[in-house]
Scaffold this active site. Structure first.
Site, PDB file in Angstrom:
ATOM      1  N   LYS A   9       0.831  -1.201   0.000  1.00 36.67           N
ATOM      2  CA  LYS A   9       0.000   0.000   0.000  1.00 36.67           C
ATOM      3  C   LYS A   9       0.876   1.265   0.000  1.00 36.67           C
ATOM      4  CE  LYS A   9      -3.846  -2.292   2.466  1.00 36.67           C
ATOM      5  NZ  LYS A   9      -4.659  -2.267   3.704  1.00 36.67           N
ATOM      6  N   TYR A  49     -12.346  -2.496  -2.981  1.00 35.74           N
ATOM      7  CA  TYR A  49     -12.893  -2.510  -1.618  1.00 35.74           C
ATOM      8  C   TYR A  49     -14.420  -2.449  -1.589  1.00 35.74           C
ATOM      9  CZ  TYR A  49      -8.261  -2.206   0.552  1.00 35.74           C
ATOM     10  OH  TYR A  49      -6.979  -2.479   0.988  1.00 35.74           O
ATOM     11  N   PHE A  57     -15.221   3.594   7.873  1.00 28.60           N
ATOM     12  CA  PHE A  57     -13.843   3.855   7.452  1.00 28.60           C
ATOM     13  C   PHE A  57     -13.660   3.849   5.932  1.00 28.60           C
ATOM     14  CE2 PHE A  57     -14.097  -0.763   8.263  1.00 28.60           C
ATOM     15  CZ  PHE A  57     -13.604  -1.285   7.068  1.00 28.60           C
ATOM     16  N   ARG A  85      -1.321 -14.406   4.229  1.00 24.93           N
ATOM     17  CA  ARG A  85      -1.960 -13.651   5.317  1.00 24.93           C
ATOM     18  C   ARG A  85      -1.236 -13.869   6.653  1.00 24.93           C
ATOM     19  NH1 ARG A  85      -6.761 -10.777   4.190  1.00 24.93           N
ATOM     20  NH2 ARG A  85      -7.396 -10.866   6.364  1.00 24.93           N
ATOM     21  N   THR A  91      -5.085  -7.901  10.611  1.00 23.88           N
ATOM     22  CA  THR A  91      -5.451  -6.577  10.088  1.00 23.88           C
ATOM     23  C   THR A  91      -5.024  -5.425  10.994  1.00 23.88           C
ATOM     24  OG1 THR A  91      -7.349  -7.655   9.054  1.00 23.88           O
ATOM     25  CG2 THR A  91      -7.404  -5.253   9.199  1.00 23.88           C
ATOM     26  N   ARG A 102       2.995  -6.696   9.339  1.00 25.01           N
ATOM     27  CA  ARG A 102       2.265  -5.671  10.100  1.00 25.01           C
ATOM     28  C   ARG A 102       2.780  -5.570  11.537  1.00 25.01           C
ATOM     29  NH1 ARG A 102      -3.558  -7.483   7.509  1.00 25.01           N
ATOM     30  NH2 ARG A 102      -3.683  -5.911   5.858  1.00 25.01           N
ATOM     31  N   ASN A 112      -1.647  -0.050   7.374  1.00 21.10           N
ATOM     32  CA  ASN A 112      -1.149  -1.404   7.687  1.00 21.10           C
ATOM     33  C   ASN A 112      -0.359  -2.058   6.554  1.00 21.10           C
ATOM     34  OD1 ASN A 112      -3.325  -1.990   6.066  1.00 21.10           O
ATOM     35  ND2 ASN A 112      -4.430  -3.231   7.578  1.00 21.10           N
ATOM     36  N   HIS A 115      -1.862  -5.505   1.563  1.00 19.35           N
ATOM     37  CA  HIS A 115      -3.145  -6.172   1.344  1.00 19.35           C
ATOM     38  C   HIS A 115      -2.869  -7.591   0.870  1.00 19.35           C
ATOM     39  CE1 HIS A 115      -7.133  -7.200  -0.167  1.00 19.35           C
ATOM     40  NE2 HIS A 115      -6.496  -7.701  -1.221  1.00 19.35           N
ATOM     41  N   GLU A 126      -9.678 -10.508  -7.479  1.00 22.67           N
ATOM     42  CA  GLU A 126      -8.697  -9.433  -7.288  1.00 22.67           C
ATOM     43  C   GLU A 126      -7.543  -9.552  -8.281  1.00 22.67           C
ATOM     44  OE1 GLU A 126      -7.596  -9.534  -3.163  1.00 22.67           O
ATOM     45  OE2 GLU A 126      -9.565  -8.821  -2.503  1.00 22.67           O
TER      46      GLU A 126
HETATM   47  P1  IDP Z   1      -7.472  -7.086   5.600  1.00 19.35           P
HETATM   48  O1  IDP Z   1      -6.721  -6.007   4.825  1.00 19.35           O
HETATM   49  O2  IDP Z   1      -6.605  -7.658   6.689  1.00 19.35           O
HETATM   50  O3  IDP Z   1      -8.082  -8.137   4.735  1.00 19.35           O
HETATM   51  P2  IDP Z   1     -10.160  -6.000   5.954  1.00 19.35           P
HETATM   52  O4  IDP Z   1     -11.028  -6.209   7.132  1.00 19.35           O
HETATM   53  O5  IDP Z   1     -10.527  -6.670   4.674  1.00 19.35           O
HETATM   54  O6  IDP Z   1      -8.662  -6.343   6.389  1.00 19.35           O
HETATM   55  O7  IDP Z   1     -10.105  -4.420   5.723  1.00 19.35           O
HETATM   56  C1  IDP Z   1      -9.520  -3.902   4.546  1.00 19.35           C
HETATM   57  C2  IDP Z   1      -8.658  -2.721   4.899  1.00 19.35           C
HETATM   58  O8  IDP Z   1      -9.496  -1.661   5.349  1.00 19.35           O
HETATM   59  C3  IDP Z   1      -7.672  -2.953   6.048  1.00 19.35           C
HETATM   60  O9  IDP Z   1      -6.477  -3.563   5.643  1.00 19.35           O
HETATM   61  C4  IDP Z   1      -7.443  -1.542   6.520  1.00 19.35           C
HETATM   62  O10 IDP Z   1      -6.515  -0.860   5.658  1.00 19.35           O
HETATM   63  C5  IDP Z   1      -8.809  -0.914   6.338  1.00 19.35           C
HETATM   64  N1  IDP Z   1      -9.590  -0.980   7.568  1.00 19.35           N
HETATM   65  C6  IDP Z   1     -10.283  -2.023   8.074  1.00 19.35           C
HETATM   66  N2  IDP Z   1     -10.876  -1.730   9.229  1.00 19.35           N
HETATM   67  C7  IDP Z   1     -10.573  -0.433   9.465  1.00 19.35           C
HETATM   68  C8  IDP Z   1     -10.906   0.488  10.524  1.00 19.35           C
HETATM   69  O11 IDP Z   1     -11.600   0.167  11.490  1.00 19.35           O
HETATM   70  N3  IDP Z   1     -10.390   1.755  10.406  1.00 19.35           N
HETATM   71  C9  IDP Z   1      -9.619   2.154   9.357  1.00 19.35           C
HETATM   72  N4  IDP Z   1      -9.285   1.313   8.352  1.00 19.35           N
HETATM   73  C10 IDP Z   1      -9.751   0.045   8.403  1.00 19.35           C
HETATM   74 MG    MG Z   2      -9.640  -8.020   3.368  1.00 17.87          MG
END
Ligand code: IDP
Ligand code: MG
Length: 149
Positions: A9, A49, A57, A85, A91, A102, A112, A115, A126
């Site tokens: 990212k 997304y 968010f 992962r 996450t 991370r 973070n 992805h 994807e």
């Molecule tokens: P992942 O990236 O580990 O699969 P997901 O739940 O799919 O996690 O969320 C996608 C992305 O959205 C996360 O990697 C993060 O960048 C962002 N994200 C998820 N939850 C939050 C939040 O509560 N606040 C801000 N950003 C979030």
């Molecule tokens: Mg995800």
């Protein structure tokens, strides 16, 4: 063999972590089959997304992921989706284990670094969002027999 989409990212790129992140997947034993350095459009970000649309968010996530260049990659291997992962860490970086990307380089969920696809269906969708079939390379690696049984 399974394929997964991995993104470095904008924060990972800005912080000079491209080599570090690629190195971790490479050393784990996954095989690189596609890679590009690119600027994500808002349109692509919304498609990527789409599952998070409507969440509080979401607007910040779209701003973040389009805020600078990214590296998009496809990595291949047995159980590549789950393995990637695990290598990334969970996450929320504050809860991610040390030794994960991370857990070693990030503190906040909205910054973070990486992805990774979360299942076979999302991975296929994807990969197709970022790469045409001709951009993915089928190749055998000399070390494959030392990595895969
Ligand atoms: P992942 O990236 O580990 O699969 P997901 O739940 O799919 O996690 O969320 C996608 C992305 O959205 C996360 O990697 C993060 O960048 C962002 N994200 C998820 N939850 C939050 C939040 O509560 N606040 C801000 N950003 C979030
Ligand atoms: Mg995800």
């Amino acid at each position: 063999m399974e394929r997964t989409l991995i993104l470095i990212k904008p924060d990972g790129v800005q912080r000079g972590l491209i080599g570090e992140v690629i190195g971790r997947f490479e050393r784990r034993g996954l095989r690189l089959v596609g890679m590009k350095f690119m600027q994500m459009s808002r349109e692509l970000a919304m498609r990527h997304y789409a599952a998070h649309e409507g969440k509080p968010f979401f607007p910040g996530l779209i701003d973040y992921i389009t805020s600078g260049p990214i590296v998009a990659m496809v990595w291949e291997g047995k159980q590549a989706i789950a393995v990637a992962r695990k290598t990334m860490g969970i996450t929320r970086p504050a809860e991610a284990e040390p030794g994960t990307i991370r857990g070693d380089f990030a503190l906040e969920v909205g910054r973070n670094i990486v992805h990774g696809s979360d299942g076979p269906e999302s991975a296929a969708g994807e990969v197709a969002l970022y790469f045409s079939p001709e951009e993915l390379v089928d190749w055998a690696r000399e070390t494959d027999r030392w990595i895969f049984e």
